[in-house]
Design an enzyme around this catalytic site. Structure first.
Site, PDB file in Angstrom:
ATOM      1  N   SER A 193       0.822  -1.219   0.000  1.00  0.00           N
ATOM      2  CA  SER A 193       0.000   0.000   0.000  1.00  0.00           C
ATOM      3  C   SER A 193       0.848   1.258   0.000  1.00  0.00           C
ATOM      4  CB  SER A 193      -0.872   0.056   1.257  1.00  0.00           C
ATOM      5  OG  SER A 193      -1.815  -0.953   1.276  1.00  0.00           O
ATOM      6  N   HIS A 226      -3.303   0.758  -4.574  1.00  0.00           N
ATOM      7  CA  HIS A 226      -2.753  -0.404  -5.281  1.00  0.00           C
ATOM      8  C   HIS A 226      -3.127  -0.274  -6.753  1.00  0.00           C
ATOM      9  CE1 HIS A 226      -1.416  -3.102  -1.995  1.00  0.00           C
ATOM     10  NE2 HIS A 226      -2.207  -2.320  -1.299  1.00  0.00           N
ATOM     11  N   HIS A 262      -5.400  -8.989  -1.856  1.00  0.00           N
ATOM     12  CA  HIS A 262      -5.486  -9.346  -0.433  1.00  0.00           C
ATOM     13  C   HIS A 262      -6.561 -10.390  -0.168  1.00  0.00           C
ATOM     14  CE1 HIS A 262      -3.864  -5.247  -0.671  1.00  0.00           C
ATOM     15  NE2 HIS A 262      -3.170  -5.558   0.403  1.00  0.00           N
ATOM     16  N   TYR A 320      -8.550 -10.230   2.321  1.00  0.00           N
ATOM     17  CA  TYR A 320      -9.792  -9.577   2.781  1.00  0.00           C
ATOM     18  C   TYR A 320     -10.675  -9.081   1.638  1.00  0.00           C
ATOM     19  CZ  TYR A 320      -7.119  -5.200   2.177  1.00  0.00           C
ATOM     20  OH  TYR A 320      -6.357  -4.191   1.669  1.00  0.00           O
ATOM     21  N   GLU A 321     -10.119  -9.033   0.413  1.00  0.00           N
ATOM     22  CA  GLU A 321     -10.945  -8.639  -0.722  1.00  0.00           C
ATOM     23  C   GLU A 321     -11.881  -9.772  -1.134  1.00  0.00           C
ATOM     24  OE1 GLU A 321      -8.739  -6.286  -3.880  1.00  0.00           O
ATOM     25  OE2 GLU A 321      -7.071  -6.872  -2.581  1.00  0.00           O
ATOM     26  N   HIS A 336      -7.466   4.003   6.350  1.00  0.00           N
ATOM     27  CA  HIS A 336      -6.560   3.671   5.248  1.00  0.00           C
ATOM     28  C   HIS A 336      -5.842   4.920   4.718  1.00  0.00           C
ATOM     29  CE1 HIS A 336      -4.939   1.229   2.089  1.00  0.00           C
ATOM     30  NE2 HIS A 336      -5.580   1.861   1.126  1.00  0.00           N
ATOM     31  N   ASN A 346       1.543   3.274  11.705  1.00  0.00           N
ATOM     32  CA  ASN A 346       0.738   3.699  12.870  1.00  0.00           C
ATOM     33  C   ASN A 346       1.013   2.747  14.022  1.00  0.00           C
ATOM     34  OD1 ASN A 346      -0.935   1.867  10.874  1.00  0.00           O
ATOM     35  ND2 ASN A 346      -1.704   1.458  12.941  1.00  0.00           N
ATOM     36  N   ALA A 388       2.596  -2.228   4.253  1.00  0.00           N
ATOM     37  CA  ALA A 388       2.351  -1.249   5.309  1.00  0.00           C
ATOM     38  C   ALA A 388       1.872  -2.043   6.510  1.00  0.00           C
ATOM     39  CB  ALA A 388       1.279  -0.267   4.865  1.00  0.00           C
ATOM     40  N   MET A 397      -2.118  -7.178   6.984  1.00  0.00           N
ATOM     41  CA  MET A 397      -3.135  -8.047   6.386  1.00  0.00           C
ATOM     42  C   MET A 397      -2.647  -8.691   5.093  1.00  0.00           C
ATOM     43  SD  MET A 397      -6.228  -5.343   6.871  1.00  0.00           S
ATOM     44  CE  MET A 397      -6.409  -4.411   8.407  1.00  0.00           C
ATOM     45  N   SER A 398      -1.335  -8.858   4.969  1.00  0.00           N
ATOM     46  CA  SER A 398      -0.823  -9.390   3.695  1.00  0.00           C
ATOM     47  C   SER A 398       0.454 -10.186   3.916  1.00  0.00           C
ATOM     48  CB  SER A 398      -0.549  -8.218   2.735  1.00  0.00           C
ATOM     49  OG  SER A 398       0.535  -7.438   3.215  1.00  0.00           O
TER      50      SER A 398
HETATM   51  N1  HPA Z   1      -3.250  -3.208  11.511  1.00  0.00           N
HETATM   52  C1  HPA Z   1      -3.309  -4.049  10.466  1.00  0.00           C
HETATM   53  N2  HPA Z   1      -2.848  -3.749   9.264  1.00  0.00           N
HETATM   54  C2  HPA Z   1      -2.292  -2.538   9.087  1.00  0.00           C
HETATM   55  C3  HPA Z   1      -2.215  -1.603  10.140  1.00  0.00           C
HETATM   56  C4  HPA Z   1      -2.714  -1.957  11.419  1.00  0.00           C
HETATM   57  O1  HPA Z   1      -2.667  -1.191  12.395  1.00  0.00           O
HETATM   58  N3  HPA Z   1      -1.601  -0.490   9.631  1.00  0.00           N
HETATM   59  C5  HPA Z   1      -1.324  -0.767   8.333  1.00  0.00           C
HETATM   60  N4  HPA Z   1      -1.747  -1.998   8.000  1.00  0.00           N
END
Ligand code: HPA
Length: 272
Positions: A29, A60, A82, A84-85, A246, A234, A112, A210-211
């Site tokens: 990302s 993306h 991903h 989750y998609e 996001h 973050n 990320a 998540m990847s």
């Molecule tokens: N959690 C999960 N996936 C992420 C995060 C997060 O805080 N930040 C960027 N991708």
């Protein structure tokens, strides 16, 4: 996953590119700007590649890029798919099968991620030392194609130690802070609750995302050497004045993209 799908996709790419690379890179990302460092680019939208799944997430782009970093040829996946998609993991990892079929023997995966280790701050890079798969499934579930790899692949060094050493040396040379830690993959797409972050910390994770883990498992299955780098965006389950979204993740990766691109550039030169 039918091996003939992989052959069809790689056949099209070989025809369109007409050159070979031994290195593949997956950009996470907001990190797509790395392709600006490449010369003599050939860009092929995923929609034109047979059987290639499409990414629907902003940040993306969704194209396969071939280009040269100086005189080093590289394949780049600008945009990933991903779990989750809604895609099954065999689709999520299809591009990695194709990279191997094209001739790539090394894979750099980027993403990320949220920081769990509170001394690792937003905007910093983290070299992935190892991972924890909390997706609840595995991309190798189902029939094993022996020509790709073993039924029960070893993952004791899923992230190649020699590549990690080189990554650290490069970071030192260009004076970029490079953390090192454990990445845990969760299904998403909701971000974690504070209780979940506490649990992930107890499990030994430094960053959550998540990847990446499915691609790394498949790359290892095929005997590829892997290096993984997270851009921390973050603190996971941020409890400050605003909600995590996001947009924030993209903003931080975009701000870090210059540093990230420079690091990747030097790293590629060192490992090829
Ligand atoms: N959690 C999960 N996936 C992420 C995060 C997060 O805080 N930040 C960027 N991708």
């Amino acid at each position: 996953m039918n091996p003939s799908y992989v052959l069809e996709a790689s056949h099209l790419l070989n025809e369109r590119i007409g050159q070979k690379a031994s290195l593949g890179i997956i950009l996470g990302s907001g990190l797509g700007a790395f392709v600006d460092y490449l010369q003599n680019k050939k860009e092929i939208p995923y929609s034109q590649i047979p059987h290639f799944p499409m990414s629907s997430v902003s940040g993306h782009k969704g194209q396969f890029v071939f280009g040269k970093m100086g005189n080093i040829p590289v394949y780049v996946l600008q945009g990933r798919i991903h779990y989750y998609e809604g895609h099954p993991l065999e689709d999520v990892t299809f591009p990695v099968r194709v990279l191997k079929q094209l001739g790539a023997t090394t894979l750099i995966v980027t993403n990320a991620a949220g920081s769990i280790n509170r001394s690792y701050k937003a905007g910093e890079l983290m070299l992935i030392k190892d991972h924890i798969n909390l997706l609840g499934t595995n991309p190798l579930r189902g029939k094993n194609w022996e020509e790709w790899g073993p039924r029960f692949p070893d993952l004791t060094e899923a992230y190649d130690e020699a590549l990690r050493k080189k990554a650290k040396a490069v970071a030192k040379k260009i004076k970029v802070q490079l953390r090192e830690g454990i990445y845990v993959a969760v299904p998403g797409p909701s971000y974690e609750t504070p209780a979940e972050v506490k649990m992930l910390k107890t499990l030994g994770a430094d960053a959550v995302g998540m990847s990446t883990v499915p691609e790394v498992i498949v790359a290892n299955h095929q005997g590829m050497k892997v290096c993984g780098i997270s851009c921390l965006t973050n603190y996971a389950a941020y409890t400050g004045a605003h909600k995590l979204g996001h947009e924030e993740v993209l903003k931080v990766t975009q701000n870090a993209s210059k540093k990230f691109g420079l690091f990747l550039k030097e790293f590629i030169i060192m490992i090829t």
